[in-house]
Design a protein around this motif. Structure first.
Motif: not given
Length: 270
Positions: A142-158, A161-171
């Motif tokens: 998804i990051c590759n599909a939308v490019g740097q600007e949208a990745t840094e503005r919208l996707l990095i915060p998400k 969240e996923l990197c600190s998810d309570s489910v270890w499979g997510m991390r």
């Protein structure tokens, strides 16, 4: 009968290719007859029929047989409805999966304006961890599909969240796609935000997450290198590769000094 509808779906791509090759004789047949069937079967009551419809749709997209207007006006609205918060669980999981697979085949504008807002919502889906896991596993695409600007503005915060998810499979899934996410960002974001985040994964309480992070350590460090001098680049399938220099092509001798310098500079950047 579901088996009849499934068989029909499997025949759609070759028929569409035939119609495309014979377009002067059948200028509108695909859009009038076949495309509506594919769209309708995405919401079929039988899961095998839906699966066949999804596979047919992806083949049509890969072959560039679906017009951009049909994607935006017919396909995307159905997928957005199926992935809505109040949608049936099974339909939602299927929809987010096909959204992720479609992203690399669509124009950046279509993905960013139509699919990216829903993808960001699905990353925070508190009801189904399967939905979040699909998002995490396909985050780099998804990051590759939308490019740097949208990745840094919208996707990095998400991604945080996923990197600190309570489910270890997510991390673990985040650790596995870390290089692809890093490759899409600027050097400053890579250094100031992603490096501390990676350290948290490499220090995770779950050993499976730590193991995945250690396996991604080298590829992540490689994103700090200058591609023009290091010869490192990302293939279309998301894997890291090395483009041999002219000197390497003409000679089979190793270049230990260059390798050491690359490792040292990358480690210092880390």
């Amino acid at each position: 009968e579901p088996t009849v509808r499934t068989e029909l779906m499997e025949q759609i791509p070759p028929i569409a290719i035939f119609l495309q090759e014979s377009r002067p004789k059948f200028p509108t047949a695909f859009f009038e007859y076949l495309m509506p069937i594919v769209v309708r079967y995405l919401t079929d009551v039988n899961n095998q029929v839906r699966k066949a419809g999804q596979e047919a749709l992806l083949i049509l997209l890969e072959q560039d047989l679906v017009a951009q207007s049909d994607i935006e006006n017919k396909v995307c609205p159905i997928l957005l409805d199926l992935s809505a918060p109040d949608s049936d669980d099974e339909y939602k999981v299927e929809a987010v999966n096909i959204i992720c697979k479609m992203a690399s085949m669509l124009s950046r504008t279509t993905v960013e304006h139509l699919l990216l807002p829903r993808f960001c919502e699905l990353c925070s889906d508190g009801k189904l961890f399967q939905v979040r896991k699909i998002c995490a596993a396909n985050f780099g695409d998804i990051c590759n599909a939308v490019g740097q600007e949208a990745t840094e503005r919208l996707l990095i915060p998400k991604f945080f969240e996923l990197c600190s998810d309570s489910v270890w499979g997510m991390r673990k899934a985040c650790a596995e796609c870390f290089m692809a996410v890093s490759y899409t960002t600027s050097p400053e974001v890579r250094r100031s935000k992603l490096s501390p985040l990676f350290i948290s994964l490499i220090s995770d309480t779950c050993r499976w997450v730590r193991q995945a992070a250690f396996q991604s350590l080298g590829p992540f460090i490689s994103t700090f290198a200058n591609p023009s001098s290091a010869g490192l680049y990302i293939r279309e399938d998301g894997t890291l590769s090395i483009r041999p220099s002219t000197q390497d092509v003409n000679s089979n001798s190793c270049q230990p000094n260059n390798n050491i310098n690359l490792m040292s500079s990358s480690t210092n950047a880390m």
